[in-house]
Enzyme design. Sequence first.
Site, short mmCIF file in Angstrom:
data_model
loop_
_atom_site.label_atom_id
_atom_site.label_comp_id
_atom_site.label_asym_id
_atom_site.label_seq_id
_atom_site.Cartn_x
_atom_site.Cartn_y
_atom_site.Cartn_z
N ASP A 1 -54.27 5.36 33.75
CA ASP A 1 -54.68 6.16 34.91
C ASP A 1 -55.58 7.31 34.44
OD1 ASP A 1 -54.82 7.14 37.45
OD2 ASP A 1 -52.76 7.88 37.53
N LYS B 1 -48.94 5.43 22.15
CA LYS B 1 -48.45 6.66 21.51
C LYS B 1 -47.20 6.29 20.71
CE LYS B 1 -48.74 11.13 20.91
NZ LYS B 1 -49.87 11.85 20.31
N ASP C 1 -54.37 10.07 22.16
CA ASP C 1 -55.13 11.34 22.08
C ASP C 1 -56.44 11.14 21.31
OD1 ASP C 1 -53.05 10.81 20.33
OD2 ASP C 1 -52.66 12.89 19.84
N TYR D 1 -44.54 5.45 35.84
CA TYR D 1 -44.79 5.36 37.28
C TYR D 1 -43.75 4.53 38.03
CZ TYR D 1 -49.37 7.59 36.60
OH TYR D 1 -50.38 8.47 36.30
#
Length: 344
Positions: free
Chosen positions: A233, A175, A209, A123
């Site tokens: 988010d 991740k 995930d 972002y």
Amino acid sequence: MSHTVTLIPGDGIGPAITDATVRVLEAAGASIEWDRQEAGSASMEKGGDPLPRATLDAIERDRVVLKGPLTTPVGAGFRSINVALRKHFDLYANVRPVQTIMPGGRYEDIDLVMVRENTEGLYVGIEHFIGMEDDPKAVAESVMLVTRFGAERIVRYAFDYALAHDRENVTLVHKANILKCTQGLFLEVGRQVAEDYAGRVEFDDKIIDNTAMQLVLNPHQFDVLVTENMFGDILSDEMAGLVGGLGLAPGANIGDDAAMFEPVHGSAPDIAGQGIANPCSCILAACLLLDHLEERPTAERIRGALRATLEAGDDLTPDLGGDGTTGSFADAIITQLERDAASV
Ligand code: NAD
């Protein structure tokens, strides 16, 4: 003690839900003077500036903000004013508590907190197109920025939050299996910070995930979650879905010098102007603001009246299965506050 708070009503359903929120706070006896300012699409249309200098000056002065949602044009147009405000005032911790307050949902007794890094990651908006032959948009490239400083301060914030709120566990979501530098650094720093809290707060980590699935399968296994900007988010919207949707999810953006409170949801253009927006998320955000101002008894009174109104089930907005309006829902909470005051 009276407090001055910057109020940015925002776009779409923003003015309706912030108006309902101000009425509820007044009825609860909160001693707040509202410093009304503009930002977002409405401000852009009016004065050609989505983030006027006067608004920034007011926040610098007041240091506490209640903000309605702001519309961000998709794909083109001006950049997100939400992101700009978070970056300008270095509101690095986005704290989103998610609790069951509406009976009869898919899950009972949900009590989770998302601590999202608010100033880095994808972002930061470092992105561009690379043209090839006659296609100016043949490739689009975006930079995910993770700094040791930013990772350390958000993970530390999550642990300190856990300690201050009697929480037992912090789960770092990442991740790092794929993004070995950016996410690898976030995880490495997180593990180092966790050592400082060993014996006081438990720590584990999970891949994003898997976390998304585990939140649906068994949300009760989690307590405080900490993660980078975009993952936070997305997961916080998922978490709002566990307790009845975006209309019930408040958020706080906390920095060292200022704090901004807002509903997690957006400006809901699909229902704007219809008078049916659920004001709860904004009212709960205002309760977080009252906690921040150390006006906890007032915040608790409002939360109690809100819970009782939800349990009674009258005047709920359509997203909660009722046929009430933003105004009638707020009126029902105010009536409940008056009833509670009379019974003391
Ligand atoms: P949204 O959150 O506005 O709406 C998603 C869905 O939830 C819609 O169907 C909407 O009607 C419903 N919804 C949201 N809030 C509700 C409420 N209080 N009561 C009842 N239903 C509600 O998300 P979107 O449509 O993806 O985004 C619309 C705009 O909001 C975009 O411009 C986006 O950038 C902006 N946005 C702003 C913020 C913020 O200001 N912090 C956050 C998210 C999105």
